[in-house]
Design a protein around this motif. Structure first.
Motif, mmCIF file in Angstrom:
data_model
loop_
_atom_site.group_PDB
_atom_site.id
_atom_site.type_symbol
_atom_site.label_atom_id
_atom_site.label_comp_id
_atom_site.label_asym_id
_atom_site.label_seq_id
_atom_site.Cartn_x
_atom_site.Cartn_y
_atom_site.Cartn_z
ATOM 1 N N THR A 2 5.764 -1.459 1.874
ATOM 2 C CA THR A 2 7.231 -1.562 1.932
ATOM 3 C C THR A 2 7.912 -0.212 2.132
ATOM 4 N N ASP A 3 7.365 0.858 1.549
ATOM 5 C CA ASP A 3 8.074 2.132 1.404
ATOM 6 C C ASP A 3 9.316 1.953 0.516
ATOM 7 N N ALA A 4 9.291 0.949 -0.364
ATOM 8 C CA ALA A 4 10.396 0.730 -1.298
ATOM 9 C C ALA A 4 10.701 2.013 -2.047
ATOM 10 N N THR B 267 0.801 -1.230 0.000
ATOM 11 C CA THR B 267 0.000 0.000 0.000
ATOM 12 C C THR B 267 0.835 1.283 0.000
ATOM 13 N N HIS B 268 2.169 1.145 -0.029
ATOM 14 C CA HIS B 268 2.996 2.369 -0.036
ATOM 15 C C HIS B 268 4.387 2.053 -0.576
ATOM 16 N N CYS B 269 4.631 2.436 -1.831
ATOM 17 C CA CYS B 269 5.978 2.278 -2.381
ATOM 18 C C CYS B 269 6.219 3.382 -3.405
ATOM 19 N N HIS B 270 7.461 3.476 -3.842
ATOM 20 C CA HIS B 270 7.854 4.573 -4.747
ATOM 21 C C HIS B 270 8.458 4.023 -6.038
ATOM 22 N N VAL B 271 7.896 2.922 -6.512
ATOM 23 C CA VAL B 271 8.452 2.215 -7.675
ATOM 24 C C VAL B 271 8.447 3.062 -8.951
HETATM 25 ZN ZN LIG Z 1 7.055 6.822 1.384
#
Ligand SMILES: [Zn+2]
Length: 290
Positions: free
Chosen positions: A237-239, A8-12
């Motif tokens: 992940t916050d990837a 629900t939260h990544c920066h891919v």
């Molecule tokens: Zn973030």
């Protein structure tokens, strides 16, 4: 049964511009990556859906385009509290209509206009990440507040949930949050107290947990993670950041949601299947996806 996990939260989406030095974080471990390889690896690990999160206006545009070009990917548009100072202007009368009550700074009108357009674009399902960060304090508090209020008001106007980033700032966050009615969303990357977790749950917010859970040495934090109500728990992940154990040192990718799911399932005495099923259902409900 095949697991279906939701990051629900990544920066891919930033991989699309990752050849520029500023985004070199995607290649910090010297592994070759492309959007395609990262999405394929995610799907192979059961991560069938993800939200890519904007942190600036330009980054939100990129997130929207990335989501529109890839199945199983949706976008959140927002301004990170670190970036708030780049979007404010001394407050005059407030011709824009999105009133930023009680703040001395306003939002640049062209920024407001573009965010209003983005909020109605295909595959945009949330607003943020937005919030208050007093740990780093990269933007003045009044700028952070004005930009947070702008995003809450935008979300309310478009019936979208918010992804909140709140660090060392809950004392100021709650009065702002509680000055509105009907705000929906998630406290992303939650690492705060049991009391703030319970207050969030009482307010109808979801709690986003990522790889930090797998490597924290804070016993109190683990108790908090164990007691998040099942119907309020989301995985993320916050990837490319916050890689879970046992992959510390590697760049984080959405596929690593699995390690956090396994760790949390053991911590909470439930099967990973049950955790996957309930957290994915929670995400679909919050984001109004099917
Ligand atoms: Zn973030």
């Amino acid at each position: 049964m095949t697991l279906e996990l939701f990051d629900t939260h990544c920066h891919v989406h930033e991989i699309a511009v990752a050849l520029t030095p500023v985004h070199d974080k995607w290649h910090a471990d010297r592994v070759e990556r492309s959007a395609g390889s990262v999405l394929d690896a995610a799907r192979a690990a059961g991560v069938t859906r993800m939200i890519v999160i904007g942190t600036t206006l330009a980054d939100s545009e990129l997130a929207m385009q990335f989501a529109q070009n890839h199945d199983g990917v949706w976008a959140s548009i927002g301004i990170h509290p670190h970036e708030a100072k780049n979007y404010t202007t001394p407050q005059k009368s407030n011709p824009g209509g999105l009133s930023s009550q009680a703040s001395k700074v306003g939002i640049l009108p062209e920024v407001l206009e573009r965010f209003r357009q983005l909020a109605t674009a295909a595959k945009v399902v949330a607003v943020g990440e937005c919030g208050l960060d007093y740990y780093y304090g990269h933007s003045p508090k009044e700028d952070q507040e004005a930009v947070l209020r702008m995003q809450i008001e935008l979300a309310l106007q478009h019936d979208l949930p918010l992804s909140f980033h709140v660090r060392d700032a809950f004392d100021d966050f709650w009065p702002i949050f509680e000055s509105y009615q009907g705000v929906r969303g998630v406290l992303h990357s939650f690492t705060d107290s049991q009391a703030n977790m319970e207050r969030a749950v009482a307010q109808g917010l979801y709690i986003g947990v990522n790889g930090i859970a797998t490597f924290t040495r804070d016993e109190v934090q683990l108790v908090t993670y164990r007691t998040i109500p099942q119907h309020r728990l989301l995985l993320e992940t916050d990837a490319p950041f916050l890689t879970p154990k046992p992959f510390r040192g590697k760049v984080c990718e959405p596929k690593h949601v699995m390690q956090t799911a396994e760790y949390l399932a053991a911590l909470r005495d439930e099967s990973v299947e049950h955790l996957a099923e309930s957290t994915t259902a929670n995400a679909l409900k919050l984001l109004k996806l099917t």
